[in-house]
Design a protein around this motif. Structure first.
Motif, PDB file in Angstrom:
ATOM      1  N   GLU A 242     -11.665   2.104   8.248  1.00 25.42           N
ATOM      2  CA  GLU A 242     -10.191   2.060   8.696  1.00 25.42           C
ATOM      3  C   GLU A 242      -9.738   2.240   7.411  1.00 25.42           C
ATOM      4  OE1 GLU A 242      -9.886  -2.428  11.139  1.00 25.42           O
ATOM      5  OE2 GLU A 242      -8.397  -2.349   9.376  1.00 25.42           O
ATOM      6  N   HIS A 243      -9.760   2.324   6.263  1.00 32.47           N
ATOM      7  CA  HIS A 243      -9.354   2.466   4.883  1.00 32.47           C
ATOM      8  C   HIS A 243      -9.018   4.700   4.929  1.00 32.47           C
ATOM      9  CE1 HIS A 243      -7.691   2.665   1.425  1.00 32.47           C
ATOM     10  NE2 HIS A 243      -8.297   3.421   0.937  1.00 32.47           N
ATOM     11  N   LEU A 246      -6.913   5.486   7.673  1.00 34.47           N
ATOM     12  CA  LEU A 246      -4.801   5.235   6.853  1.00 34.47           C
ATOM     13  C   LEU A 246      -5.476   6.118   6.219  1.00 34.47           C
ATOM     14  CD1 LEU A 246      -5.210   0.762   7.331  1.00 34.47           C
ATOM     15  CD2 LEU A 246      -3.798   3.036   8.867  1.00 34.47           C
ATOM     16  N   LYS A 247      -5.353   7.238   5.412  1.00 31.48           N
ATOM     17  CA  LYS A 247      -4.903   7.554   4.312  1.00 31.48           C
ATOM     18  C   LYS A 247      -4.834   8.627   5.013  1.00 31.48           C
ATOM     19  CE  LYS A 247      -8.934   7.161   1.044  1.00 31.48           C
ATOM     20  NZ  LYS A 247      -9.219   7.515  -0.387  1.00 31.48           N
ATOM     21  N   ALA A 250      -1.679   8.541   6.319  1.00 35.09           N
ATOM     22  CA  ALA A 250      -0.897   8.697   5.780  1.00 35.09           C
ATOM     23  C   ALA A 250      -0.441  10.190   4.570  1.00 35.09           C
ATOM     24  CB  ALA A 250      -0.745   7.735   4.125  1.00 35.09           C
ATOM     25  N   LEU A 251      -1.236  10.688   4.763  1.00 29.07           N
ATOM     26  CA  LEU A 251      -1.778  12.326   4.456  1.00 29.07           C
ATOM     27  C   LEU A 251      -0.416  13.131   5.279  1.00 29.07           C
ATOM     28  CD1 LEU A 251      -5.402  13.650   3.520  1.00 29.07           C
ATOM     29  CD2 LEU A 251      -3.187  12.929   1.728  1.00 29.07           C
ATOM     30  N   LEU A 253       1.451  12.009   7.719  1.00 26.32           N
ATOM     31  CA  LEU A 253       3.002  11.512   7.429  1.00 26.32           C
ATOM     32  C   LEU A 253       3.780  12.329   6.376  1.00 26.32           C
ATOM     33  CD1 LEU A 253       2.799   7.626   7.868  1.00 26.32           C
ATOM     34  CD2 LEU A 253       3.176   9.103   9.888  1.00 26.32           C
ATOM     35  N   ILE A 270      -3.440  -0.875  16.290  1.00 24.45           N
ATOM     36  CA  ILE A 270      -3.755  -1.069  14.669  1.00 24.45           C
ATOM     37  C   ILE A 270      -3.583  -2.616  15.162  1.00 24.45           C
ATOM     38  CG2 ILE A 270      -2.782  -0.880  12.917  1.00 24.45           C
ATOM     39  CD1 ILE A 270      -2.128   1.983  13.316  1.00 24.45           C
ATOM     40  N   PHE A 285     -10.638  -0.248  13.572  1.00 26.60           N
ATOM     41  CA  PHE A 285     -10.724   1.033  14.155  1.00 26.60           C
ATOM     42  C   PHE A 285     -10.196   2.220  13.117  1.00 26.60           C
ATOM     43  CE2 PHE A 285      -6.526  -0.427  11.698  1.00 26.60           C
ATOM     44  CZ  PHE A 285      -5.819   0.548  11.176  1.00 26.60           C
TER      45      PHE A 285
ATOM     46  N   PHE B 210      -2.815   6.356  -3.670  1.00 25.07           N
ATOM     47  CA  PHE B 210      -1.870   7.574  -3.382  1.00 25.07           C
ATOM     48  C   PHE B 210      -1.254   7.293  -4.519  1.00 25.07           C
ATOM     49  CE2 PHE B 210      -3.618   8.686   0.997  1.00 25.07           C
ATOM     50  CZ  PHE B 210      -4.359   9.733   0.865  1.00 25.07           C
ATOM     51  N   LEU B 246       8.246   8.116   3.884  1.00 25.83           N
ATOM     52  CA  LEU B 246       7.448   7.779   4.510  1.00 25.83           C
ATOM     53  C   LEU B 246       6.695   7.875   3.830  1.00 25.83           C
ATOM     54  CD1 LEU B 246       8.066  11.167   7.638  1.00 25.83           C
ATOM     55  CD2 LEU B 246       7.241   8.994   7.675  1.00 25.83           C
ATOM     56  N   ALA B 250       3.085   5.131   3.647  1.00 24.15           N
ATOM     57  CA  ALA B 250       2.193   5.722   3.359  1.00 24.15           C
ATOM     58  C   ALA B 250       1.204   5.075   2.335  1.00 24.15           C
ATOM     59  CB  ALA B 250       2.077   7.435   3.051  1.00 24.15           C
ATOM     60  N   LEU B 253       0.407   1.658   3.922  1.00 25.46           N
ATOM     61  CA  LEU B 253      -0.525   1.476   4.696  1.00 25.46           C
ATOM     62  C   LEU B 253      -2.458   1.646   4.161  1.00 25.46           C
ATOM     63  CD1 LEU B 253       0.513   4.546   7.276  1.00 25.46           C
ATOM     64  CD2 LEU B 253       0.085   2.291   7.626  1.00 25.46           C
ATOM     65  N   THR B 254      -2.118   2.310   2.871  1.00 26.71           N
ATOM     66  CA  THR B 254      -3.606   2.997   2.506  1.00 26.71           C
ATOM     67  C   THR B 254      -3.591   2.021   0.791  1.00 26.71           C
ATOM     68  OG1 THR B 254      -2.471   4.512   0.650  1.00 26.71           O
ATOM     69  CG2 THR B 254      -3.234   5.409   2.840  1.00 26.71           C
ATOM     70  N   LYS B 256      -4.665  -1.718  -0.508  1.00 28.53           N
ATOM     71  CA  LYS B 256      -6.140  -2.889   0.306  1.00 28.53           C
ATOM     72  C   LYS B 256      -5.404  -4.451  -0.265  1.00 28.53           C
ATOM     73  CE  LYS B 256      -9.563   0.331  -0.774  1.00 28.53           C
ATOM     74  NZ  LYS B 256     -10.697   0.920  -1.672  1.00 28.53           N
ATOM     75  N   ILE B 260       1.192  -2.619   7.163  1.00 28.18           N
ATOM     76  CA  ILE B 260       1.497  -2.253   8.276  1.00 28.18           C
ATOM     77  C   ILE B 260       2.594  -2.953   8.686  1.00 28.18           C
ATOM     78  CG2 ILE B 260       1.210  -0.968  10.477  1.00 28.18           C
ATOM     79  CD1 ILE B 260      -1.711  -0.706   9.394  1.00 28.18           C
TER      80      ILE B 260
END
Lengths: 335, 335
Positions: A242-243, A246-247, A250-251, A253, A270, A285, B210, B246, B250, B253-254, B256, B260
């Protein structure tokens, strides 16, 4: 050699848990990072290739539609040329292909399609390749297709050589290793995506400010997920998957211009999956280059998850997959 | 000194175009990166503070609800303590505050609230601070509130000193600099967010893979957006704002575990704004720590954008803002 002039192959889709995004060589299709996927059953592609002197040009039909030019056509010709070059033949070919999954909707149809094409064209051309050689051949048609050559849990080792000879897929465990493991593919949109994977990847490598941080951490994800799979630790495997997904998004986006595959339904799902987990129903997911959600779950929880999915408005179709076989040759041809 | 024991201040919200996310010092509230915001009119906070020996404990009421403990209460006490320490008083206070904007929904109520509180408590305590001193005082209550002290286009300089004495907001241009510039705040959900900004930031700094790449590129965004604002280049300003937003999401989202804030309606509006641009209607979005979309547009396009927004199901409320004033003292108290 004549008996080999026609061959049919079937390949399953390959869905990555640690993703592939970005090439270090656009022509040979060499990835920036090693990645890990499972080859899944049910959804796949079947392709028949026939080399014959009666064809004046290469003919390509996908799902009943003939392509005479364009990106799809060029990719098929490119793959045929690789097989012709290896087999030292110049015959034109007829290629008929069928996808069991929606094409270009983020359901890995290009991986299974290119793997089936590579296998069928190699066999039809009279080549007798082992899985490593076939993986390398397939990779040059569509990167992630090299994983579809093998069944079960597959690592695509990025390699380091300039000629790509050490960049291929290896099987970590076959499709019978973890029978409780399932993936529910949830289709929320059947629209073809506007930006294709290949262009998106290239744009990310060129413009995404987070790409160096992706590369700096993705090999660690890979190492950890291999440990989790070895230990059959579903929680750990799910968390990393899942992480990592999302990475990946994120790239995308933060690529210029931004690549936003998510739809409202994607975000709804999600949140749903994360809420189910809070309630004790374990699911994770992953999302590829499209809006669809894929849910990793253990078999015991699949029916509960399906019930919940079926209550959601945005869900168009749910199919539950299990780890599947690698490429296979079929005796029944498509034409 | 007695005449100063009661004061009322009004502050507007501050919405960043180049975002603030992550502290280098949690106690002094020093940011990891310099950032840039506009102070906007209409939406703001009004706060009355009275220090009085008759109060046995600090009393805090926000939007008619009294808080006797918890995070909100502790933050108000913290801000009062800073003012008391500077003024060398020990009196307890009564604080009454009103937000003109939904609280904790990603509409910067904490920035305007903390700025109004800092200004009112400083004045009530008899302090006579300039805007730099007030900005530093306010920053220690809620980071981005230091920007709300000033009107118009504001940069919060991160500074480098350990005591935070060079980390404060400076005005680049006042609220009259670019009268054509508008921001439409689009409310898609009025639910309070589950994860507050402060905890989310801390988690990102600690776990987001990131984050180093964010820090490595955000100062460049800042430099470029300052050039765009100087040239009144709306296109450039909009592109940088959208990309930076964005990047912020991002990062979240990433983190931990993942943060979201987007809802299905958020994603729907992201696609809408990008589609409008493709059609020639120039607009850019930014999103803060919540699901709401803010649309940057020039005045000439506002009515067209509003028409389109009003046709969308998920849109609950649209308010069009213009660059607004900094903190002001009011003679009419809330109690």
């Amino acid at each position: 050699m004549k008996k080999h002039l026609k061959a049919t192959a079937h390949a399953n889709i390959s869905m990555a848990l640690v993703k592939y995004w970005g090439k270090r060589d656009e022509t040979l299709i060499l990835p920036q990072n090693s990645n890990l996927a499972i080859t899944w059953d049910q959804y796949g592609s079947t392709t028949t290739v026939e080399f014959n002197s009666s064809y004046k040009r290469d003919i390509f039909t996908l799902d009943g539609q003939e392509f005479k030019e364009g990106e799809e056509y060029d990719r098929v010709i490119g793959q045929l040329n690789l097989a012709r070059k290896l087999a030292k033949i110049k015959l034109k070919a007829k290629v008929v292909s069928q996808n069991e999954v929606e094409t270009q909707a983020g359901l890995a149809s290009s991986a299974s399609g290119a793997a089936a094409l590579a296998a069928a064209s190699a066999k039809a051309a009279g080549l007798n390749l082992n899985s490593k050689q076939l993986s390398i051949l397939s990779r040059q048609g569509s990167g992630s297709s090299c994983r579809s050559i093998l069944g079960g849990f597959v690592e695509w080792q990025k390699g380091s050589k300039a000629d790509g000879s050490d960049s291929y897929a290896v099987q970590l465990y076959d499709e019978n290793y973890w029978p409780q493991l399932c993936m529910l593919t949830v289709v929320v949109s059947t629209k073809k995506k506007e930006l294709k994977t290949r262009a998106g990847m290239k744009q990310t490598v060129a413009t995404c400010p987070f790409y160096p941080c992706w590369l700096a951490t993705v090999e660690q994800d890979l190492k950890e997920i291999k440990q989790a799979i070895k230990a059959k630790n579903f929680t750990k495997m799910g968390e990393i998957s899942e992480h990592n997904a999302l990475k990946l998004h994120a790239l995308m986006l933060t690529t210029k211009p931004s690549i936003i595959y998510w739809l409202p339904e994607t975000v709804e799902l999600i949140h749903q999956v994360q809420n189910w987990r809070d309630e004790g129903l374990e699911a994770y997911f992953t999302i590829d280059a499209g809006p669809q959600i894929k849910i990793l779950a253990l078999e015991k929880n699949v029916s509960k998850i399906k019930q919940r999915l079926n209550k959601l408005q945005g869900v168009k179709k749910v199919v539950t997959l299990k780890p599947g076989k690698g490429v296979e040759y079929l005796s029944r041809h498509l034409f």
